[in-house]
Scaffold this active site. Structure first.
Site, mmCIF file in Angstrom:
data_model
loop_
_atom_site.group_PDB
_atom_site.id
_atom_site.type_symbol
_atom_site.label_atom_id
_atom_site.label_comp_id
_atom_site.label_asym_id
_atom_site.label_seq_id
_atom_site.Cartn_x
_atom_site.Cartn_y
_atom_site.Cartn_z
ATOM 1 N N ASP A 178 0.860 -1.188 0.000
ATOM 2 C CA ASP A 178 0.000 0.000 0.000
ATOM 3 C C ASP A 178 0.897 1.239 0.000
ATOM 4 O O ASP A 178 2.127 1.114 -0.056
ATOM 5 C CB ASP A 178 -0.909 -0.001 1.238
ATOM 6 C CG ASP A 178 -0.135 0.211 2.549
ATOM 7 O OD1 ASP A 178 1.110 0.273 2.515
ATOM 8 O OD2 ASP A 178 -0.781 0.314 3.599
ATOM 9 N N ASP A 229 1.392 4.753 2.377
ATOM 10 C CA ASP A 229 0.972 5.353 3.645
ATOM 11 C C ASP A 229 1.345 6.831 3.692
ATOM 12 O O ASP A 229 2.469 7.197 3.339
ATOM 13 C CB ASP A 229 1.679 4.635 4.813
ATOM 14 C CG ASP A 229 1.517 3.132 4.761
ATOM 15 O OD1 ASP A 229 0.435 2.645 5.127
ATOM 16 O OD2 ASP A 229 2.463 2.436 4.332
ATOM 17 N N ASP A 288 -3.297 4.336 2.808
ATOM 18 C CA ASP A 288 -3.621 4.685 4.201
ATOM 19 C C ASP A 288 -3.311 6.154 4.418
ATOM 20 O O ASP A 288 -2.201 6.607 4.130
ATOM 21 C CB ASP A 288 -2.776 3.855 5.185
ATOM 22 C CG ASP A 288 -3.238 2.417 5.275
ATOM 23 O OD1 ASP A 288 -4.398 2.136 4.907
ATOM 24 O OD2 ASP A 288 -2.440 1.561 5.720
#
Ligand code: CTP
Ligand code: MN
Ligand code: MN
Length: 496
Positions: free
Chosen positions: A323, A325, A420
């Site tokens: 992902d 962040d 995120d």
């Protein structure tokens, strides 16, 4: 007149050495494992033959003689006495050298059989750091020399996690992490001497790999139906170990099984299944850059002056991640409040979000207090999301005849990417930065160090000193390391 007592104390300890014939050989006999009476006997014997034998260890000693002690034991004893490394300045000798010298009536030449063997001291500071047992005391680069071992240990760690055995999982992860910090490839078990965190089980696995090329336990775990199913099921966004385990016991093995059997899924899991293939593909640094630009634009559109920092694996120098962040703040405390819904609204209006779940900031220093601060879950305003990322024009053109699909795919002009977002008040930004940079093991070890070694409680919000009963404020990560009594480790060396 000097009182008797004082005169006695001030007598030179080597008064009986006056007749010494070999002034350049200054002997110290270790009482450890020998006993006081034998030591006294040997001392008298030596002195009667003109040897210089001292009662007390000092820097003038040239020969240390001991019986039934290993070189490492003597070294450790000396280290305790002097607080320094004495190995290069004195001869550590077995009693045989002494008795042979007594027979010869003079110091015999030191031969190999007389010398107590001491494990070689690691060279330099860097190697000394490797021996430290907390990962936050060591420098762990991203690229290292022992993936053939660490990957195996991490499979066992992962499997322990799937079986809800956290203690075992952490033990394997710590062992793997120690090997990641080594400056060279491990070739024999000898190379592992003195290293911390290597339990019996990890050593067995390493030994087998070094000798046979692979470990049976690791290979059978890797092939096992449970391991593979748990990997596939927990690989779905929104699915934790508990849920995956329940599904596994119900006979389900893959995301397809969930669809086929019409499982009840929450909103996150539905998105997880829908974008499964895309989310399995690693996110590249180039994609992270594009997403950074988008997030920056979104944030600045709704709050000019806000600051955005890339966190997680990419901050540690990883080239790919699962992902991307981000940590967001504003230099004026309080300006950041309620920022997240504005950001997601902007992103949604641009059609950039496939999924998002925002959680409000629920951290209050007064009510949460230090007791909760060590919890690894922070309470910032945060958003777990899936972005719809347009592919670069080149690859889109080559697929221009294919219509976009709603699950993302090779053929569509976009892909799904997990992002995120975390918002932190400026006063907690340093702690949030440290907490969201990772790696997960590094964070865990920082908190363990703080609690066990410093009686402090560290979270992504604050550092609390239980001894002084106060919060330690910090503007930078460096200050936090310094409060913790740790050498600063830059993000690129936190890949524990
Ligand atoms: N983190 C956290 N709370 C969460 C999730 C993550 O504090 N609920 C922190 C982790 O401790 C970690 C950082 O956020 O330090 C990044 O987590 P994650 O994205 O899961 O891992 P990465 O190290 O970025 O690895 P990857 O490249 O696979 O994303
Ligand atoms: Mn990440
Ligand atoms: Mn993350």
């Amino acid at each position: 007149m000097i009182p008797l007592k004082r005169r006695k104390v001030s007598l030179p300890v080597n008064q009986q050495n006056d007749t010494c014939k070999f002034p350049h050989v200054s002997i110290f006999i270790l009482e450890r494992k020998m006993g006081a009476s034998r030591r006294a006997f040997l001392t008298r014997l030596g002195r009667s033959k003109g040897f210089l034998i001292e009662e007390i260890y000092s820097s003038s000693i040239t020969h240390v003689v001991s019986e039934n002690n290993s070189g490492d034991e003597v070294q450790a004893w000396l280290g305790n006495q002097t607080g320094q490394d004495t190995s290069s300045s004195v001869h550590l000798l077995d009693i045989r050298w002494f008795t042979e010298s007594m027979d010869a009536g003079q110091p015999v030449i030191i031969q190999d059989r007389h010398i107590l063997k001491v494990k070689p001291k690691p060279d330099g500071d860097h190697t000394a750091m490797l021996l430290k047992s907390y990962a936050c005391q060591r420098r762990t680069p991203l690229k290292h020399h022992n993936s053939f071992l660490t990957e195996a240990l991490e499979i066992l760690a992962q499997n322990a996690e799937y079986n809800d055995n956290e203690g075992r999982s952490v033990a394997f992860r710590r062992a793997a992490s120690v090997l990641k910090a080594l400056p060279r490839r491990v070739r024999s078990m000898e190379d592992l001497r003195c290293l911390p965190c290597l339990g019996d089980h990890s050593q067995r696995v390493i030994k087998e790999i070094l000798e046979d090329g692979s470990s049976r336990e690791v290979e059978s775990t890797r092939q096992s139906e449970q391991y593979q199913a748990m990997k596939a099921l927990t690989g779905i966004f929104g699915v934790g170990v508990r849920t995956a385990d329940r599904w596994f016991r119900e006979g389900l093995r893959s995301p397809d099984d969930l669809i086929r059997t019409g499982q009840q899924l929450n909103r996150a899991q539905q998105a997880g299944v829908q974008y499964y293939d895309d989310l399995q593909k690693p996110v590249t640094m180039a994609e992270a850059d594009v997403i950074s630009d988008i997030v920056e634009k979104a944030v600045h559109s709704v709050l000019p002056g806000a600051e955005i920092q890339l966190m997680g694996g990419f901050r540690r120098g990883k080239e790919v991640g699962h992902d991307v962040d981000f940590l967001i703040t504003h230099p004026e405390e309080g300006k950041e409040e309620g920022l997240m819904p504005k950001i997601t609204k902007w992103l949604e209006e641009q059609g950039l979000l496939l999924y998002q779940k925002t959680t409000r900031n629920s951290y209050l220093e007064k009510t949460d207090g230090p007791a909760r601060a060590s919890s690894n879950m922070d309470r910032f305003e945060r958003c777990f999301s899936i972005f719809k990322l347009q592919k670069p024009a080149v690859s889109r053109e080559s697929n221009c005849t294919v219509s976009a699909e709603d699950a993302g795919s090779e053929a569509s002009g976009w892909r799904a990417v997990r992002v995120d977002l975390v918002v932190s008040p400026c006063s907690q930004f340093a702690f949030a930065t440290l907490g969201w940079t990772g790696s997960k093991l590094f964070e865990r070890e920082l908190r363990r160090w703080a609690g066990q070694e410093k009686h402090m409680s560290l979270s992504s919000h604050a550092l609390y000193d239980s001894t002084q009963n106060l919060y330690l404020r910090a503007k930078t990560e460096e200050e936090i390391f310094s409060y913790l009594g740790l050498e600063f480790i830059p993000p690129s060396e936190r890949n524990a």
